[in-house]
Design a protein around this motif. Sequence first.
Motif, PDB file in Angstrom:
ATOM      1  N   GLN A 182      -2.054   4.999   2.717  1.00 21.95           N
ATOM      2  CA  GLN A 182      -1.985   4.693   4.147  1.00 21.95           C
ATOM      3  C   GLN A 182      -2.377   5.915   4.978  1.00 21.95           C
ATOM      4  OE1 GLN A 182      -1.508   1.655   5.538  1.00 21.95           O
ATOM      5  NE2 GLN A 182      -2.095   2.690   7.419  1.00 21.95           N
ATOM      6  N   ASP A 183      -2.014   7.121   4.534  1.00 21.77           N
ATOM      7  CA  ASP A 183      -2.408   8.356   5.230  1.00 21.77           C
ATOM      8  C   ASP A 183      -3.926   8.473   5.309  1.00 21.77           C
ATOM      9  OD1 ASP A 183       0.242   9.016   5.545  1.00 21.77           O
ATOM     10  OD2 ASP A 183       0.279  10.469   3.880  1.00 21.77           O
ATOM     11  N   TYR A 184      -4.592   8.115   4.216  1.00 22.01           N
ATOM     12  CA  TYR A 184      -6.052   8.175   4.193  1.00 22.01           C
ATOM     13  C   TYR A 184      -6.657   7.172   5.178  1.00 22.01           C
ATOM     14  CZ  TYR A 184      -6.037  11.125  -0.004  1.00 22.01           C
ATOM     15  OH  TYR A 184      -5.873  12.149  -0.897  1.00 22.01           O
ATOM     16  N   PHE A 185      -6.114   5.961   5.197  1.00 20.72           N
ATOM     17  CA  PHE A 185      -6.639   4.941   6.114  1.00 20.72           C
ATOM     18  C   PHE A 185      -6.379   5.327   7.575  1.00 20.72           C
ATOM     19  CE2 PHE A 185      -6.807   2.245   2.338  1.00 20.72           C
ATOM     20  CZ  PHE A 185      -8.045   1.644   2.528  1.00 20.72           C
ATOM     21  N   ASP A 186      -5.213   5.906   7.830  1.00 25.42           N
ATOM     22  CA  ASP A 186      -4.917   6.383   9.187  1.00 25.42           C
ATOM     23  C   ASP A 186      -5.879   7.492   9.584  1.00 25.42           C
ATOM     24  OD1 ASP A 186      -2.821   4.590   9.296  1.00 25.42           O
ATOM     25  OD2 ASP A 186      -1.275   6.100   8.819  1.00 25.42           O
ATOM     26  N   MET A 216       0.847  -1.173   0.000  1.00 25.98           N
ATOM     27  CA  MET A 216       0.000   0.000   0.000  1.00 25.98           C
ATOM     28  C   MET A 216       0.894   1.238   0.000  1.00 25.98           C
ATOM     29  SD  MET A 216      -3.005   1.143   2.666  1.00 25.98           S
ATOM     30  CE  MET A 216      -3.630  -0.480   2.768  1.00 25.98           C
ATOM     31  N   SER A 217       0.536   2.189  -0.822  1.00 29.10           N
ATOM     32  CA  SER A 217       1.367   3.395  -0.915  1.00 29.10           C
ATOM     33  C   SER A 217       1.230   4.219   0.355  1.00 29.10           C
ATOM     34  CB  SER A 217       0.964   4.223  -2.132  1.00 29.10           C
ATOM     35  OG  SER A 217      -0.266   4.861  -1.896  1.00 29.10           O
ATOM     36  N   SER A 218       2.198   5.055   0.571  1.00 26.59           N
ATOM     37  CA  SER A 218       2.225   5.920   1.747  1.00 26.59           C
ATOM     38  C   SER A 218       1.038   6.879   1.755  1.00 26.59           C
ATOM     39  CB  SER A 218       3.537   6.694   1.760  1.00 26.59           C
ATOM     40  OG  SER A 218       3.461   7.790   2.621  1.00 26.59           O
ATOM     41  N   GLU A 246      -9.239   6.014  10.522  1.00 26.88           N
ATOM     42  CA  GLU A 246      -9.215   5.433  11.868  1.00 26.88           C
ATOM     43  C   GLU A 246      -9.299   6.513  12.945  1.00 26.88           C
ATOM     44  OE1 GLU A 246      -9.521   2.229  12.729  1.00 26.88           O
ATOM     45  OE2 GLU A 246      -9.778   1.945  10.573  1.00 26.88           O
TER      46      GLU A 246
END
Length: 123
Positions: A6-10, A1-3, A13
């Motif tokens: 991952q920012d969006y998923f973080d 997964m691209s960085s 959350e």
Amino acid sequence: MSSDLQDYFDALERLKERGEKINNDSVSREAGRKPGSIKKSRPEFDFLRSEIKKAAGKSSPSGDETKRKDALAELREKLAVAEAKIISGYSREISLLRQIRKLRVELVALKGGSVVPLRAKLD
């Protein structure tokens, strides 16, 4: 997964944890991106969009808001009833005070005195 993804998923959350309203724009802003950056035309966001929809359905503030609005309406109704009881009590008190004054004046007139004792003396 691209960085970036991952920012969006973080960000998603974090919004879940805080119980905030969740939609594509709020996730984008939380991730430090511009609103509208999660585009339907970009296939790499398909899974993210589906997760946002799931989270929006679960943490729907509309359910919490409905509960709060119902509770607020109930409290306002109780407040209105309490205010009505207080006003009724004040009215009753004023009526009784007027009646007491009237009776004291009549008693003074009947006894011929000028002062009405508050308590009767025990003989």
